[in-house]
Design an enzyme around this catalytic site. Structure first.
Site, mmCIF file in Angstrom:
data_model
loop_
_atom_site.group_PDB
_atom_site.id
_atom_site.type_symbol
_atom_site.label_atom_id
_atom_site.label_comp_id
_atom_site.label_asym_id
_atom_site.label_seq_id
_atom_site.Cartn_x
_atom_site.Cartn_y
_atom_site.Cartn_z
ATOM 1 N N GLU A 73 0.840 -1.193 0.000
ATOM 2 C CA GLU A 73 0.000 0.000 0.000
ATOM 3 C C GLU A 73 0.870 1.236 0.000
ATOM 4 O O GLU A 73 1.735 1.394 0.853
ATOM 5 C CB GLU A 73 -0.913 0.003 1.219
ATOM 6 C CG GLU A 73 -1.701 1.274 1.429
ATOM 7 C CD GLU A 73 -2.606 1.632 0.257
ATOM 8 O OE1 GLU A 73 -2.271 2.606 -0.451
ATOM 9 O OE2 GLU A 73 -3.619 0.940 0.052
ATOM 10 N N GLY A 110 -0.365 4.437 0.152
ATOM 11 C CA GLY A 110 -0.972 5.546 0.882
ATOM 12 C C GLY A 110 -1.472 5.117 2.243
ATOM 13 O O GLY A 110 -1.000 4.134 2.816
ATOM 14 N N GLY A 154 -6.549 1.360 4.406
ATOM 15 C CA GLY A 154 -8.002 1.379 4.429
ATOM 16 C C GLY A 154 -8.643 1.702 3.095
ATOM 17 O O GLY A 154 -9.860 1.578 2.956
ATOM 18 N N GLY A 155 -7.857 2.134 2.125
ATOM 19 C CA GLY A 155 -8.391 2.364 0.791
ATOM 20 C C GLY A 155 -9.126 3.684 0.626
ATOM 21 O O GLY A 155 -9.214 4.504 1.534
ATOM 22 N N THR A 156 -9.689 3.865 -0.569
ATOM 23 C CA THR A 156 -10.358 5.114 -0.928
ATOM 24 C C THR A 156 -11.571 5.389 -0.054
ATOM 25 O O THR A 156 -11.771 6.511 0.422
ATOM 26 C CB THR A 156 -10.787 5.070 -2.402
ATOM 27 O OG1 THR A 156 -9.623 4.956 -3.227
ATOM 28 C CG2 THR A 156 -11.543 6.332 -2.786
ATOM 29 N N CYS A 157 -12.399 4.370 0.184
ATOM 30 C CA CYS A 157 -13.646 4.592 0.919
ATOM 31 C C CYS A 157 -13.379 5.181 2.294
ATOM 32 O O CYS A 157 -13.999 6.169 2.681
ATOM 33 C CB CYS A 157 -14.406 3.282 1.047
ATOM 34 S SG CYS A 157 -15.874 3.410 2.080
ATOM 35 N N HIS A 202 -47.498 0.265 9.533
ATOM 36 C CA HIS A 202 -48.261 1.478 9.236
ATOM 37 C C HIS A 202 -48.306 2.364 10.489
ATOM 38 O O HIS A 202 -48.522 1.871 11.586
ATOM 39 C CB HIS A 202 -49.687 1.107 8.831
ATOM 40 C CG HIS A 202 -50.590 2.304 8.683
ATOM 41 N ND1 HIS A 202 -50.467 3.189 7.641
ATOM 42 C CD2 HIS A 202 -51.602 2.771 9.461
ATOM 43 C CE1 HIS A 202 -51.379 4.148 7.774
ATOM 44 N NE2 HIS A 202 -52.084 3.911 8.890
#
Length: 496
Positions: free
Chosen positions: A32, A34, A37-40, A451
Site C-alpha cells: 500500500e 498511501g 483502508g483504501g479510498t472509501c 403502518h
C-alpha cells in the site's frame, strides 16, 4: 526476492481476501502506497457521509418552520466538524496500519509497486525501496483516483478534487463544480448547506446521468432551485485572476453515448474550483503489461466472470475493475474472489441486484435496470411512479419524491428507482426481494409493512396499477397478471 503464497496491491476491500488467505495458512503480503483502508475510508464514502450528516442536521433545522417550529442555526463550527471527521478517519486508518505491522501472519509494505514480470513486483519508496516480491497468487485492488478533464489552463490553476474538498476547513463563498455525477451532487449539498454559493457545470442534460431518467430529471430540477446549474455545458477552459477563478464552458448535446459541442458559451466565476468529473483507474501506475494483465479502452482491468485477469494467477477486484465504483460492490467482489480462491467451485460475481445511493438532498437510490436501458433493449416492461406524499408518513414529513418500480409482464422486478427521504434505506427491501425472494412484485406486496411508516411508499408503488413502458401509457387490467393490477381505490390519498 521475497516469495509469498498470496499478495494484494491495495488495502481496501482486498484486505478481506488477504485475511482469508492468512486464515488458510498462506504466507501473505500487502502493498500500500498511501493510508491504510483504501479510498472509501480515507477519501471517499466514510468521510463524505460523516460530513453530509452534519449538513442533514442543518437542513432539518432550516425546514423547521414548515412544521410550525421556530428554529434557527446561529453558528456552525465548520472547521471543528471537518477536523473531527478527519481525525476519526485517520484514527481508523492508523488502527489498520498498527494491526498489520503487529501481525505475524501478514507482511505490510508501505511503498509504491509496479510489475516487472509475471506475478513479480518491484517496490519504490519506504524501507523496502527497490526490493522485489513474488507470489503464487496476486490480487490487484489498487483503486482509482479523481479524473481531471482536459480544460485549457487547468495545469496553471489551483483546484480541488474530492480528496482536498473533504478536508477543506473553510467553506468557499462561491464554489464552481465541474461535473454532474454523485460526487458533484454530494459535495454541492455539503458546501451549499453551509452557505457556499454553488455553480455546477455538467455536460449531460441532467445531473446523475447514470440514474433512471425520470429520477435524474427530477433531481436536476430540485438542484436548479437551490444552485446555479448549467446542465448541457462542457467546461472548456479555466483561469484565475487574483482571488477569482473563471470557468469557460460551451454548450454540449449528448446522445447515444456520444456528444456534440455547440456554439453557445458561458462563463462561471467563483472563489474555488472543484473538479468532480469522475474517476480513473490506477492501472497506469502498475506496468500491467509486464504481468500480462490486459485493460479495456478506459484503462480498467479486464476480468472474467470469476474476477480472474488475463494473466494466470492474477485476480482483480474493486474500482480498478470498473464494474461498479462502489464500496459495497468491492466488498461483494472480495467475497467472490475469496470463495473462488479457497472454495471447491468457481462462482461468478453476481451483479444482478447491485444497488447504489446518492446521499444528496434529495437522496437518490436505485437497483437493477433503468427505463432508458430497458427501452434500448426493446424488451416489454411495465412501470409505475408513486409519490411519497400519498402515504401517511410521507405526507407528515412533507416529503417530495417518488418510487418507480420497473417489472416485466410476468411481474419479475427488473429495477426500482427512488428519489426522496430515506431512499438509501428504502431500496434495500427491493434488493432483498430481487436477491433472496422470488424476485417478483409478490415479495413486496405480500410482506406486511408497518403502518404508518415510510416503507409503505415502496409497498404501494409495487401494489398498484402498472402501465406498459412503450410510450403509449396504456393499462392492462388482468387480475391474474401479477404485473398489472387494479388500484382498488387505495393509491390516491394519504392513509389515515
Amino acid at each position: 526476492m521475497e516469495e509469498y503464497d498470496f499478495l494484494v496491491i491495495g488495502s481496501g476491500s482486498g484486505l478481506d481476501v488477504a485475511n482469508a488467505a492468512a486464515n488458510q495458512g498462506q504466507s501473505v503480503a500487502v502493498v500500500e502506497k498511501g493510508r491504510l483502508g483504501g479510498t472509501c475510508l480515507n477519501r471517499g464514502c466514510i468521510p463524505s457521509k460523516k460530513l453530509l450528516y452534519h449538513a442533514d442536521v442543518v437542513e432539518t433545522i432550516e425546514r423547521a418552520d414548515e412544521f410550525g417550529i421556530d428554529a434557527t442555526v446561529d453558528d456552525v463550527a465548520f472547521a471543528d466538524i471537518v477536523r473531527d471527521v478527519t481525525e476519526d478517519v485517520h484514527g481508523s486508518s492508523d488502527s489498520i496500519r498498527r494491526g498489520l505491522h503487529s501481525s505475524d501472519r501478514i507482511d505490510l509494505y508501505e511503498a509504491k509497486a509496479h510489475f516487472v514480470d509475471e506475478r513479480t513486483l518491484e517496490l519504490s519508496g519506504g524501507e523496502a525501496d527497490e526490493s522485489r516480491l513474488r507470489a503464487d497468487t496476486v490480487l490487484v485492488a489498487a483503486g482509482t483516483r479523481p479524473a481531471v478533464p482536459n480544460m485549457d489552463g487547468i495545469d496553471d490553476v489551483d483546484y480541488l478534487t474530492s480528496t482536498e474538498a473533504l478536508q477543506l476547513q473553510t467553506p468557499p463563498d462561491r464554489l464552481v463544480i465541474v461535473g454532474g455525477g454523485y460526487i458533484a451532487a454530494e459535495l454541492a449539498q455539503f458546501f451549499g448547506t453551509f452557505d457556499s454559493d454553488v455553480s455546477i457545470v455538467s455536460r449531460r442534460p441532467n445531473m446523475l446521468p447514470d440514474a433512471d431518467e425520470e429520477v435524474s430529471a427530477a433531481f436536476t430540477e430540485r438542484y436548479a432551485d437551490r444552485f446555479d446549474v448549467h446542465a448541457g455545458y462542457e467546461a472548456a477552459a479555466v483561469s484565475r485572476d487574483g482571488g477569482s477563478i473563471t470557468v469557460e464552458a460551451r454548450s454540449y448535446t449528448y446522445s447515444d453515448g456520444g456528444g456534440t459541442r455547440g456554439d453557445e458559451r458561458l462563463t462561471v466565476t467563483g472563489d474555488e474550483l472543484l473538479v468532480a468529473a469522475g474517476r480513473i483507474p490506477n492501472t497506469d501506475t502498475l506496468n500491467l503489461e509486464a504481468a500480462g494483465v490486459e485493460t479495456d479502452a478506459d484503462g480498467f482491468i479486464q476480468t472474467d466472470e470469476y474476477l480472474r485477469t488475463t494473466a494466470d494467477g492474477v485476480w482483480a477486484l474493486g474500482d480498478i475493475v470498473g464494474e461498479y465504483l462502489l464500496k459495497h460492490n468491492a466488498n461483494h467482489e472480495a467475497r467472490t474472489v475469496t470463495r473462488n480462491l479457497f472454495g471447491d467451485d468457481l462462482v461468478p460475481a453476481d451483479y444482478s441486484a447491485m444497488p447504489f445511493a446518492v446521499f444528496a438532498s434529495p437522496e437518490v437510490a436505485g437497483v437493477g435496470l433503468t427505463e432508458q436501458e430497458l427501452r434500448a433493449t426493446d424488451r416489454e416492461y411495465a412501470k409505475r411512479v408513486y409519490p411519497y406524499e400519498e402515504t401517511a408518513r410521507g405526507s407528515a414529513m412533507h416529503a417530495e419524491g417518488f418510487v418507480k418500480p420497473l417489472i416485466d409482464t410476468e411481474g419479475k422486478i427488473l429495477g426500482c428507482h427512488i428519489i426522496g427521504p430515506g431512499a438509501s434505506s428504502l431500496i434495500q427491501e427491493v434488493v432483498v426481494a430481487m436477491t433472496a425472494g422470488t424476485g417478483t412484485v409478490h415479495d413486496i406486496r405480500q410482506s406486511v409493512h408497518i403502518h404508518p411508516a415510510l416503507p409503505e411508499v415502496v409497498q404501494r408503488a409495487f401494489s398498484g396499477q402498472f402501465t406498459l413502458g412503450d410510450g403509449h401509457d396504456h393499462d392492462h387490467h388482468h387480475n391474474d397478471d401479477p404485473g398489472h393490477t387494479h388500484d382498488h381505490g387505495h393509491d390516491h390519498a394519504p392513509e389515515e
